[in-house]
Design a protein around this motif. Structure first.
Motif, PDB file in Angstrom:
ATOM      1  N   MET A 156       0.864  -1.176   0.000  1.00 18.97           N
ATOM      2  CA  MET A 156       0.000   0.000   0.000  1.00 18.97           C
ATOM      3  C   MET A 156       0.902   1.228   0.000  1.00 18.97           C
ATOM      4  N   SER A 157       0.363   2.315  -0.539  1.00 15.93           N
ATOM      5  CA  SER A 157       1.091   3.576  -0.476  1.00 15.93           C
ATOM      6  C   SER A 157       0.116   4.689  -0.136  1.00 15.93           C
ATOM      7  N   VAL A 158       0.643   5.704   0.499  1.00 13.38           N
ATOM      8  CA  VAL A 158      -0.186   6.834   0.908  1.00 13.38           C
ATOM      9  C   VAL A 158       0.648   8.102   0.870  1.00 13.38           C
ATOM     10  N   GLN A 159      -0.002   9.183   0.563  1.00 12.13           N
ATOM     11  CA  GLN A 159       0.665  10.482   0.558  1.00 12.13           C
ATOM     12  C   GLN A 159       0.878  10.915   2.014  1.00 12.13           C
ATOM     13  N   GLU A 160       2.008  11.506   2.254  1.00 13.54           N
ATOM     14  CA  GLU A 160       2.290  12.020   3.595  1.00 13.54           C
ATOM     15  C   GLU A 160       1.148  12.929   4.046  1.00 13.54           C
ATOM     16  N   ALA A 161       0.771  12.767   5.335  1.00 15.06           N
ATOM     17  CA  ALA A 161      -0.298  13.536   5.980  1.00 15.06           C
ATOM     18  C   ALA A 161      -1.704  13.004   5.665  1.00 15.06           C
ATOM     19  N   GLU A 162      -1.795  12.067   4.752  1.00 14.40           N
ATOM     20  CA  GLU A 162      -3.095  11.479   4.438  1.00 14.40           C
ATOM     21  C   GLU A 162      -3.376  10.284   5.353  1.00 14.40           C
ATOM     22  N   THR A 163      -4.547   9.696   5.158  1.00 15.69           N
ATOM     23  CA  THR A 163      -4.972   8.555   5.966  1.00 15.69           C
ATOM     24  C   THR A 163      -4.979   7.287   5.130  1.00 15.69           C
ATOM     25  N   VAL A 164      -4.560   6.201   5.718  1.00 15.48           N
ATOM     26  CA  VAL A 164      -4.530   4.916   5.009  1.00 15.48           C
ATOM     27  C   VAL A 164      -5.096   3.832   5.925  1.00 15.48           C
ATOM     28  N   THR A 165      -5.746   2.871   5.316  1.00 11.27           N
ATOM     29  CA  THR A 165      -6.313   1.752   6.073  1.00 11.27           C
ATOM     30  C   THR A 165      -5.769   0.428   5.545  1.00 11.27           C
ATOM     31  N   LEU A 166      -5.223  -0.354   6.451  1.00  8.78           N
ATOM     32  CA  LEU A 166      -4.692  -1.676   6.116  1.00  8.78           C
ATOM     33  C   LEU A 166      -5.693  -2.738   6.564  1.00  8.78           C
ATOM     34  N   SER A 167      -5.927  -3.710   5.730  1.00  9.95           N
ATOM     35  CA  SER A 167      -6.961  -4.706   5.996  1.00  9.95           C
ATOM     36  C   SER A 167      -6.389  -5.987   6.586  1.00  9.95           C
ATOM     37  N   CYS A 168      -7.212  -6.625   7.390  1.00  6.92           N
ATOM     38  CA  CYS A 168      -6.843  -7.910   7.982  1.00  6.92           C
ATOM     39  C   CYS A 168      -8.123  -8.686   8.277  1.00  6.92           C
ATOM     40  N   THR A 169      -8.152  -9.921   7.890  1.00 13.81           N
ATOM     41  CA  THR A 169      -9.248 -10.809   8.275  1.00 13.81           C
ATOM     42  C   THR A 169      -8.646 -12.043   8.916  1.00 13.81           C
ATOM     43  N   PHE A 224      -3.013   5.945  15.410  1.00 12.67           N
ATOM     44  CA  PHE A 224      -3.377   4.598  14.976  1.00 12.67           C
ATOM     45  C   PHE A 224      -4.694   4.181  15.632  1.00 12.67           C
ATOM     46  N   SER A 225      -5.577   3.658  14.839  1.00 10.88           N
ATOM     47  CA  SER A 225      -6.832   3.145  15.366  1.00 10.88           C
ATOM     48  C   SER A 225      -7.231   1.910  14.572  1.00 10.88           C
ATOM     49  N   VAL A 226      -8.101   1.126  15.174  1.00 12.15           N
ATOM     50  CA  VAL A 226      -8.544  -0.089  14.490  1.00 12.15           C
ATOM     51  C   VAL A 226     -10.046  -0.034  14.305  1.00 12.15           C
ATOM     52  N   ASN A 227     -10.487  -0.802  13.320  1.00 18.90           N
ATOM     53  CA  ASN A 227     -11.907  -1.045  13.114  1.00 18.90           C
ATOM     54  C   ASN A 227     -12.105  -2.545  13.282  1.00 18.90           C
ATOM     55  N   PHE A 228     -12.584  -2.919  14.452  1.00 21.03           N
ATOM     56  CA  PHE A 228     -12.749  -4.323  14.813  1.00 21.03           C
ATOM     57  C   PHE A 228     -14.191  -4.720  14.575  1.00 21.03           C
ATOM     58  N   GLN A 229     -14.389  -5.622  13.649  1.00 23.14           N
ATOM     59  CA  GLN A 229     -15.715  -6.147  13.331  1.00 23.14           C
ATOM     60  C   GLN A 229     -15.703  -7.643  13.656  1.00 23.14           C
ATOM     61  N   LYS A 230     -16.161  -7.975  14.878  1.00 20.20           N
ATOM     62  CA  LYS A 230     -16.025  -9.346  15.346  1.00 20.20           C
ATOM     63  C   LYS A 230     -16.831 -10.328  14.504  1.00 20.20           C
ATOM     64  N   ALA A 231     -18.045  -9.967  14.167  1.00 19.71           N
ATOM     65  CA  ALA A 231     -18.900 -10.887  13.403  1.00 19.71           C
ATOM     66  C   ALA A 231     -18.306 -11.151  12.026  1.00 19.71           C
ATOM     67  N   ALA A 232     -17.725 -10.146  11.451  1.00 17.27           N
ATOM     68  CA  ALA A 232     -17.114 -10.281  10.129  1.00 17.27           C
ATOM     69  C   ALA A 232     -15.687 -10.806  10.211  1.00 17.27           C
ATOM     70  N   LYS A 233     -15.153 -10.919  11.421  1.00 15.98           N
ATOM     71  CA  LYS A 233     -13.770 -11.351  11.634  1.00 15.98           C
ATOM     72  C   LYS A 233     -12.809 -10.479  10.836  1.00 15.98           C
ATOM     73  N   SER A 234     -12.989  -9.198  11.047  1.00 17.38           N
ATOM     74  CA  SER A 234     -12.180  -8.210  10.351  1.00 17.38           C
ATOM     75  C   SER A 234     -11.516  -7.287  11.368  1.00 17.38           C
ATOM     76  N   PHE A 235     -10.286  -6.907  11.079  1.00 20.06           N
ATOM     77  CA  PHE A 235      -9.507  -6.094  12.020  1.00 20.06           C
ATOM     78  C   PHE A 235      -8.598  -5.189  11.214  1.00 20.06           C
ATOM     79  N   SER A 236      -9.086  -4.046  10.803  1.00 21.96           N
ATOM     80  CA  SER A 236      -8.301  -3.149   9.968  1.00 21.96           C
ATOM     81  C   SER A 236      -7.613  -2.089  10.800  1.00 21.96           C
ATOM     82  N   LEU A 237      -6.501  -1.611  10.297  1.00 20.63           N
ATOM     83  CA  LEU A 237      -5.692  -0.581  10.964  1.00 20.63           C
ATOM     84  C   LEU A 237      -5.767   0.700  10.160  1.00 20.63           C
ATOM     85  N   LYS A 238      -6.137   1.793  10.827  1.00 20.38           N
ATOM     86  CA  LYS A 238      -6.174   3.092  10.188  1.00 20.38           C
ATOM     87  C   LYS A 238      -5.047   3.956  10.735  1.00 20.38           C
ATOM     88  N   ILE A 239      -4.272   4.499   9.821  1.00 15.55           N
ATOM     89  CA  ILE A 239      -3.184   5.393  10.204  1.00 15.55           C
ATOM     90  C   ILE A 239      -3.560   6.779   9.697  1.00 15.55           C
TER      91      ILE A 239
END
Lengths: 117, 114
Positions: free
Chosen positions: A11-24, A64-79
């Motif tokens: 993944m790539s992101v512009q400095e000062a912008e926001t990016v979300t990394l996915s994980c299941t 850094f924050s996460v979006n934890f969706q237990k039912a969907a078994k998803s755990f994304s990281l937002k920077i």
């Protein structure tokens, strides 16, 4: 057995912008822990953030924050407000809540994050 | 505070030679200890873990072995290295009893088998 999937090799992101990394992840357990680790070019593994599955509130650590969706078994990281120092490999990891001493971290394959100045 | 030391940082060894990597932890008692290997550009593979002195569990059959002679010492060994043993080796600890259910990693050893 538990599995962790990171579907974004890069993944790539512009400095000062926001990016979300996915994980299941896949598990039959109801109680567990989830983690995001950062591995910069030095290859030192650094804990970024962690989430207990029994907590509904999403974990936050500064930018850094996460979006934890237990039912969907998803755990994304937002920077937020990405900085050059955030450039690294990011690993999502799962750990059983077992306290019998054999708890093990299962890692995803990682997402390489590039920060564009 | 807890710290973890891992050495050496870099190692180049010929095929067939022995290996000994050492990891020590300070500032905690009876930690769980782990050895992981990371191949180039890939994720982490758990090799061994230990819940106490002399107690070793192996995750992946291979020509590596681990030992825990003291509470806070964890050693990764091989009698004869293979080319496929090259990689980045990470030691880690956790201590659930103390509320540390994440892992803290050492700085790693880059092993090249030639």
């Amino acid at each position: 057995a538990q599995t962790v999937t990171q579907s974004q090799p890069e993944m790539s992101v512009q400095e000062a912008e926001t990016v979300t990394l996915s994980c299941t992840y896949d598990t039959s357990e109801s109680d567990y822990y989830l983690f995001w680790y950062k591995q910069p070019p030095s290859r030192q593994m650094i804990l970024v953030i962690r989430q207990e599955a029994y907590k509904q509130q999403n974990a936050t650590e500064n930018r850094f924050s996460v979006n934890f969706q237990k039912a969907a078994k998803s755990f994304s990281l937002k920077i937020s407000d990405s900085q050059l120092g955030d450039a690294a490999m990011y690993f999502c990891a799962y750990r059983s809540q077992s306290n019998f001493g054999n708890e093990k971290l299962t890692f995803g394959t990682g997402t390489r994050l590039t920060i564009i100045p | 505070s807890q710290t973890i030391h891992q050495w050496p940082a870099t190692l180049v060894q010929p095929v067939g030679s022995p290996l000994s990597l050492e990891c020590t932890v300070e500032g905690t008692s009876n930690p769980n200890l782990y050895w992981y290997r990371q191949a180039a550009g890939r994720g982490l593979q758990l090799l061994f873990y230990s819940v106490g002195i002399g107690q070793i569990s192996s995750e992946v059959p291979q020509n590596l072995s681990a030992s825990r002679p003291q509470d806070r010492q964890f050693i990764l060994s091989s009698k004869k290295l293979l080319l496929s043993d090259s990689g980045f080796y990470l030691c880690a600890w956790s201590n659930y009893a103390q509320g540390d259910y994440g892992y803290t990693f050492g700085s790693g050893t880059r092993l090249t088998v030639v």
